[in-house]
Each structure stands twice: as C-alpha cells, then as structure tokens.
Design an enzyme around this catalytic site. Sequence first.
Site, PDB file in Angstrom:
ATOM      1  N   ARG A   1       0.817  -1.201   0.000  1.00 34.82           N
ATOM      2  CA  ARG A   1       0.000   0.000   0.000  1.00 34.82           C
ATOM      3  C   ARG A   1       0.859   1.264   0.000  1.00 34.82           C
ATOM      4  O   ARG A   1       0.498   2.264  -0.577  1.00 34.82           O
ATOM      5  CB  ARG A   1      -0.917  -0.007   1.224  1.00 34.82           C
ATOM      6  CG  ARG A   1      -1.572   1.313   1.443  1.00 34.82           C
ATOM      7  CD  ARG A   1      -2.877   1.336   2.193  1.00 34.82           C
ATOM      8  NE  ARG A   1      -3.075   0.325   3.191  1.00 34.82           N
ATOM      9  CZ  ARG A   1      -3.980  -0.629   3.106  1.00 34.82           C
ATOM     10  NH1 ARG A   1      -4.727  -0.729   2.043  1.00 34.82           N
ATOM     11  NH2 ARG A   1      -4.135  -1.482   4.072  1.00 34.82           N
ATOM     12  N   TYR A   2       1.975   1.221   0.716  1.00 29.54           N
ATOM     13  CA  TYR A   2       2.847   2.384   0.841  1.00 29.54           C
ATOM     14  C   TYR A   2       4.047   2.195  -0.087  1.00 29.54           C
ATOM     15  O   TYR A   2       4.387   1.070  -0.429  1.00 29.54           O
ATOM     16  CB  TYR A   2       3.348   2.504   2.280  1.00 29.54           C
ATOM     17  CG  TYR A   2       2.293   2.790   3.313  1.00 29.54           C
ATOM     18  CD1 TYR A   2       1.698   4.056   3.400  1.00 29.54           C
ATOM     19  CD2 TYR A   2       1.900   1.813   4.220  1.00 29.54           C
ATOM     20  CE1 TYR A   2       0.755   4.322   4.386  1.00 29.54           C
ATOM     21  CE2 TYR A   2       0.948   2.082   5.202  1.00 29.54           C
ATOM     22  CZ  TYR A   2       0.376   3.340   5.278  1.00 29.54           C
ATOM     23  OH  TYR A   2      -0.545   3.599   6.252  1.00 29.54           O
TER      24      TYR A   2
ATOM     25  N   ARG B   1       7.309   0.091   1.787  1.00 27.90           N
ATOM     26  CA  ARG B   1       7.205  -1.030   2.727  1.00 27.90           C
ATOM     27  C   ARG B   1       5.998  -1.893   2.386  1.00 27.90           C
ATOM     28  O   ARG B   1       5.021  -1.408   1.826  1.00 27.90           O
ATOM     29  CB  ARG B   1       7.100  -0.531   4.169  1.00 27.90           C
ATOM     30  CG  ARG B   1       6.009   0.481   4.446  1.00 27.90           C
ATOM     31  CD  ARG B   1       6.475   1.403   5.597  1.00 27.90           C
ATOM     32  NE  ARG B   1       5.402   2.235   6.137  1.00 27.90           N
ATOM     33  CZ  ARG B   1       4.999   3.363   5.572  1.00 27.90           C
ATOM     34  NH1 ARG B   1       5.501   3.767   4.432  1.00 27.90           N
ATOM     35  NH2 ARG B   1       4.057   4.084   6.149  1.00 27.90           N
TER      36      ARG B   1
ATOM     37  N   CYS C   1      -3.057 -18.502  13.569  1.00 33.22           N
ATOM     38  CA  CYS C   1      -2.777 -17.703  14.766  1.00 33.22           C
ATOM     39  C   CYS C   1      -2.907 -18.603  15.991  1.00 33.22           C
ATOM     40  O   CYS C   1      -3.613 -19.610  15.942  1.00 33.22           O
ATOM     41  CB  CYS C   1      -3.776 -16.553  14.915  1.00 33.22           C
ATOM     42  SG  CYS C   1      -3.669 -15.386  13.573  1.00 33.22           S
TER      43      CYS C   1
ATOM     44  N   CYS D   1      -8.647 -13.813  17.294  1.00 29.93           N
ATOM     45  CA  CYS D   1      -9.271 -12.662  17.943  1.00 29.93           C
ATOM     46  C   CYS D   1     -10.611 -12.399  17.289  1.00 29.93           C
ATOM     47  O   CYS D   1     -10.696 -12.317  16.060  1.00 29.93           O
ATOM     48  CB  CYS D   1      -8.393 -11.428  17.779  1.00 29.93           C
ATOM     49  SG  CYS D   1      -6.670 -11.742  18.143  1.00 29.93           S
TER      50      CYS D   1
ATOM     51  N   CYS E   1     -10.780  -9.588  14.653  1.00 34.02           N
ATOM     52  CA  CYS E   1      -9.748  -9.573  13.607  1.00 34.02           C
ATOM     53  C   CYS E   1     -10.254  -8.903  12.324  1.00 34.02           C
ATOM     54  O   CYS E   1     -11.366  -9.146  11.879  1.00 34.02           O
ATOM     55  CB  CYS E   1      -9.319 -10.996  13.293  1.00 34.02           C
ATOM     56  SG  CYS E   1      -8.034 -11.074  12.036  1.00 34.02           S
TER      57      CYS E   1
ATOM     58  N   ARG F   1      -8.784  -9.307   9.490  1.00 31.55           N
ATOM     59  CA  ARG F   1      -8.424 -10.134   8.337  1.00 31.55           C
ATOM     60  C   ARG F   1      -9.109 -11.501   8.425  1.00 31.55           C
ATOM     61  O   ARG F   1      -8.551 -12.524   8.011  1.00 31.55           O
ATOM     62  CB  ARG F   1      -6.895 -10.257   8.296  1.00 31.55           C
ATOM     63  CG  ARG F   1      -6.311 -10.187   6.900  1.00 31.55           C
ATOM     64  CD  ARG F   1      -4.794 -10.088   6.927  1.00 31.55           C
ATOM     65  NE  ARG F   1      -4.324  -8.734   7.045  1.00 31.55           N
ATOM     66  CZ  ARG F   1      -3.213  -8.373   7.696  1.00 31.55           C
ATOM     67  NH1 ARG F   1      -2.475  -9.279   8.315  1.00 31.55           N
ATOM     68  NH2 ARG F   1      -2.838  -7.114   7.732  1.00 31.55           N
TER      69      ARG F   1
ATOM     70  N   ASP G   1     -11.581  -1.222  12.978  1.00 30.24           N
ATOM     71  CA  ASP G   1     -11.948  -1.235  11.556  1.00 30.24           C
ATOM     72  C   ASP G   1     -13.422  -1.608  11.401  1.00 30.24           C
ATOM     73  O   ASP G   1     -14.008  -2.226  12.291  1.00 30.24           O
ATOM     74  CB  ASP G   1     -11.093  -2.268  10.805  1.00 30.24           C
ATOM     75  CG  ASP G   1      -9.645  -1.828  10.681  1.00 30.24           C
ATOM     76  OD1 ASP G   1      -9.394  -0.607  10.597  1.00 30.24           O
ATOM     77  OD2 ASP G   1      -8.768  -2.711  10.661  1.00 30.24           O
TER      78      ASP G   1
ATOM     79  N   ASP H   1      -7.351   3.450  10.276  1.00 30.09           N
ATOM     80  CA  ASP H   1      -6.899   2.858   9.023  1.00 30.09           C
ATOM     81  C   ASP H   1      -8.032   3.141   8.027  1.00 30.09           C
ATOM     82  O   ASP H   1      -9.139   2.633   8.168  1.00 30.09           O
ATOM     83  CB  ASP H   1      -6.663   1.352   9.214  1.00 30.09           C
ATOM     84  CG  ASP H   1      -5.443   0.872   8.445  1.00 30.09           C
ATOM     85  OD1 ASP H   1      -5.088   1.513   7.432  1.00 30.09           O
ATOM     86  OD2 ASP H   1      -4.852  -0.143   8.849  1.00 30.09           O
TER      87      ASP H   1
ATOM     88  N   LYS I   1      -2.964   4.518   7.223  1.00 30.77           N
ATOM     89  CA  LYS I   1      -3.283   4.943   8.585  1.00 30.77           C
ATOM     90  C   LYS I   1      -3.273   6.458   8.681  1.00 30.77           C
ATOM     91  O   LYS I   1      -2.317   7.099   8.263  1.00 30.77           O
ATOM     92  CB  LYS I   1      -2.257   4.356   9.545  1.00 30.77           C
ATOM     93  CG  LYS I   1      -2.293   2.839   9.563  1.00 30.77           C
ATOM     94  CD  LYS I   1      -1.132   2.290  10.334  1.00 30.77           C
ATOM     95  CE  LYS I   1      -1.102   0.786  10.247  1.00 30.77           C
ATOM     96  NZ  LYS I   1      -0.712   0.304   8.897  1.00 30.77           N
TER      97      LYS I   1
HETATM   98  C1  LIG Z   1       0.161  -0.687   8.839  1.00 33.13           C
HETATM   99  C2  LIG Z   1       0.696  -1.030   7.529  1.00 33.13           C
HETATM  100  C3  LIG Z   1       2.042  -0.813   7.217  1.00 33.13           C
HETATM  101  C4  LIG Z   1       3.022  -0.213   8.206  1.00 33.13           C
HETATM  102  O1  LIG Z   1       2.703   1.078   8.528  1.00 33.13           O
HETATM  103  P1  LIG Z   1       3.660   1.920   9.492  1.00 33.13           P
HETATM  104  O2  LIG Z   1       2.923   3.190   9.684  1.00 33.13           O
HETATM  105  O3  LIG Z   1       4.960   2.075   8.740  1.00 33.13           O
HETATM  106  O4  LIG Z   1       3.860   1.126  10.728  1.00 33.13           O
HETATM  107  C5  LIG Z   1       2.470  -1.151   5.971  1.00 33.13           C
HETATM  108  N1  LIG Z   1       1.630  -1.667   5.045  1.00 33.13           N
HETATM  109  C6  LIG Z   1       0.334  -1.872   5.305  1.00 33.13           C
HETATM  110  C7  LIG Z   1      -0.542  -2.432   4.258  1.00 33.13           C
HETATM  111  C8  LIG Z   1      -0.182  -1.566   6.567  1.00 33.13           C
HETATM  112  O5  LIG Z   1      -1.476  -1.784   6.828  1.00 33.13           O
HETATM  113  S1  SF4 Z   2      -5.944  -9.948  15.037  1.00 37.59           S
HETATM  114 FE1  SF4 Z   2      -6.329 -11.556  13.491  1.00 37.59          FE
HETATM  115  S2  SF4 Z   2      -4.331 -11.903  12.530  1.00 37.59           S
HETATM  116 FE2  SF4 Z   2      -3.933 -10.808  14.458  1.00 37.59          FE
HETATM  117  S3  SF4 Z   2      -3.561 -12.454  15.953  1.00 37.59           S
HETATM  118 FE3  SF4 Z   2      -5.730 -11.941  16.079  1.00 37.59          FE
HETATM  119  S4  SF4 Z   2      -6.743 -13.403  14.687  1.00 37.59           S
HETATM  120 FE4  SF4 Z   2      -4.552 -13.408  14.199  1.00 37.59          FE
END
Ligand SMILES: *Cc1c(COP(=O)(O)O)cnc(C)c1O
Ligand code: SF4
Length: 380
Positions: A90-91, A94, A103, A107, A110, A112, A270, A307, A314
């Site tokens: 996304r960025y 990174r 996991c 959670c 979560c 995802r 989220d 986010d 973010k």
């Molecule tokens: C959170 C996140 C990051 C890291 O973000 P930082 O602000 O650098 O900690 C990188 N990629 C994605 C897709 C993210 O959701």
């Molecule tokens: S938030 Fe989702 S990905 Fe993170 S530890 Fe919990 S279940 Fe696993």
Amino acid sequence: MELWQEMLRQSVDSGKDLVERFGFDKEISEKLNSLFHTRINPYYLSLIRTPGDPIWLQCIPDARELEEDGLPEDPLAEDSHSPVPSIVHRYPDRVLFLTTSQCSMYCRFCTRKRKVGDSSKINMKYIQDGIDYIAANPQIRDVILSGGDPLMLTDFLLERVLKGLRAIPHVEIIRLGTKMPCVLPQRITPKLCRMIKKYHPIYVNTHFNHPWECTLEAKRACEMLADAGVPVGNQAVLMKGVNDDAAVMLELVRKLLTMRVRPYYLYQADITKGTNYFRTPVSKGLEIMDALRGHTSGLAIPAYVIDAPGGGGKIPILPQYVIGRAGHQIILRNYKNEIFTYPDVEEKSEATSSPVEQQFMRKRKNGKNHPEPEKVEVEL
Ligand SMILES: *Cc1c(COP(=O)(O)O)cnc(C)c1O
Ligand code: SF4
C-alpha cells in the site's frame, strides 16, 4: 514438540468445545465456527476471570458476530493492493508479507477474518512468490511479516524466510507483527531469540489490548526479545467493553513500558463484517488520548490512527490542541486545559505553511490564479 506447540494442541477449538464448555447453542456454535475459527490456547484461556470480561470478549465467539451489519469483509481493500497473494503493498517503501494464515488465538475482532485461519488463502507456496516480489521491487526497504501470526511458523521455516529477505540488498529493516508475547508468551524461547538476533535490524510489534494481559509470562517474553536487541512496540485496538476507558488504557500503557514495550499505535476499530459490536465512537478515542498526553510519560503514548476504509493507509487523529490564531500568535491549550500563546515566526518569504499552500503560491506568482489541481485518483 516444544511446549508452545503442545499448548496449541490443547486449545479450545471446535464447536463441540463451545457447546460443552461454554454452553453455546449447538446451531449457533456451528454457524460461528463456519464464519471464523475459534482457537483459544490454555494460557490465554486462563486469563479469563468472569464471563464477558475483557479477555473473554477478545477470544470467545459471540452471537453478535452473526448479525447482518452490512460491513465489508475487506474494509482496508487489502486484496486490491495485493500484487501476489502473500503481499499487501500500500505504501511506497514497505510491504506486509503474509507468511501464514494461522494464529495461536483467533481474535474475535480480527480485521483479516476473510483470510486468517484458512490455510488455502496463505500458504508456503506463496512465500517464495512474496520474496521474489520484494526482490524485484527495490523501493521496498521495510518488510513486515504478518499473517496470521508469523511466529506460528517453526523456527526453521521462519529462519528460511528471514534468510531469504536478508539476501535482498535493498531490504533495510524487517518487522515481525506477532501477538505471541501476549497470547502465547511460551513461544518466545531462547532458541528463537538466538535465531532472530542473526538477522538484525529486526523489530517486533506485538498486540496487547488490556492490562490483564501483562502477566509475568508476557513480561518475560518481551524482556527476552528486548535482550536479544529487538525493539518491541505495541499496537492496540480500541474496543468497547475491553479498553474503551481512559483508566484502563493508562494502566495498559504504563505496564507496557515496565515490560520494555513501547506503545506504537492505538487503532480505531476497523469496519470489518462481524465485528461491529466492538466499535466505539471516535470521540471516545480522542478522550482517551487527551487523558494520556501530559498525564503520563510521553514514551507511553501511542499514535491514535484510523486505518482509512478503502485502503488509504493509517491516518493519525489528535485531540485539538491548537485553539486558534490571533495575528501571529498561535493559541494553544495544554493537558490541563490552560491556555497559552506562542508567538509564531514571521516569514518574509512565501514559505507560509503547508507544501500545498506553497505550491499554490508559486503558481499564482507565475500568473495562474487558479492552478490546475493535481491529478487526484479516488478509488471507491
Ligand atoms: C500498517 C501497515 C504498514 C506499516 O505502517 P507503518 O505506519 O509504517 O507502521 C504497511 N503496510 C500496510 C498495508 C499496513 O497496513
Ligand atoms: S488480530 Fe487476526 S491476525 Fe492478528 S492475531 Fe488476532 S486473529 Fe490473528
């Protein structure tokens, strides 16, 4: 088998356990399990004090997950920023690198859920694709191993991934996003720390949400990482009934510092399908941030972020400290709501404030009163 693996095997993780141990209706428990796995290892389970408490809420399925909330499964549009299945890019510099779908605890909040727990979504054959993608994109200097939880990999597999990444010259730092220090601190072993140490600079971001999670075991795990030279940060999620309370959050961030963990982010929840009952108003988050800043060590204060739905990344949000301007005086308030003014510097040049304003001024000087807006892409 290592202790942590043995503990995982003893997890509560089937509909039958929910029915027998927690008195769930059979039909509801089946529905819940088909939507998102249940897994609670004996360590985390032992932290529950009473039904419905902040630990319970995070790990025990809840019939409210089945509500028709109309929320998206992928609110951060991660799948559309995914050039290969294991990467979210996304960025510019990174990436998230999803190395496992597993996991040690699932959670309930979560974000995802659509991928996590489903081994067909993230698996070993995608890992090499991820490494190849990172190798082919020299702008990537920061790789965040995520998932699922990358510490669900065995030390052997994790080392293969780290070695693969370290062989790429443009990868400067590697981060591990892991909940293990909080949910299964037994995973942090001397052997793991010795291995991780070989691949520095490695950072760990872990995930504590409530002070009851700051046990002696968790403290020991975080200290072992810190002793191995790993800076440990914490990403918490603001959740109704768990930590939406300034006193609870204050206790959490202070305890984290004593465990050598630096609070990094506090996430607004989220808008993920099946998690709506955890959401709090943004005003609650701002109130909590206001109760932290100035009232405790600056080191203890995370950045409160949303986010952005749709995948904008973010976005930090802060209580309002700049109250206004009077001429060149900036009017501010402090943590006790006392008012102060700061005489701002008068710049004779065009350097007013933001880069956007400066660009606007430059274009105006060049004879364009209404410069063309830059191309704006809006993804809906
Ligand atoms: C959170 C996140 C990051 C890291 O973000 P930082 O602000 O650098 O900690 C990188 N990629 C994605 C897709 C993210 O959701
Ligand atoms: S938030 Fe989702 S990905 Fe993170 S530890 Fe919990 S279940 Fe696993």
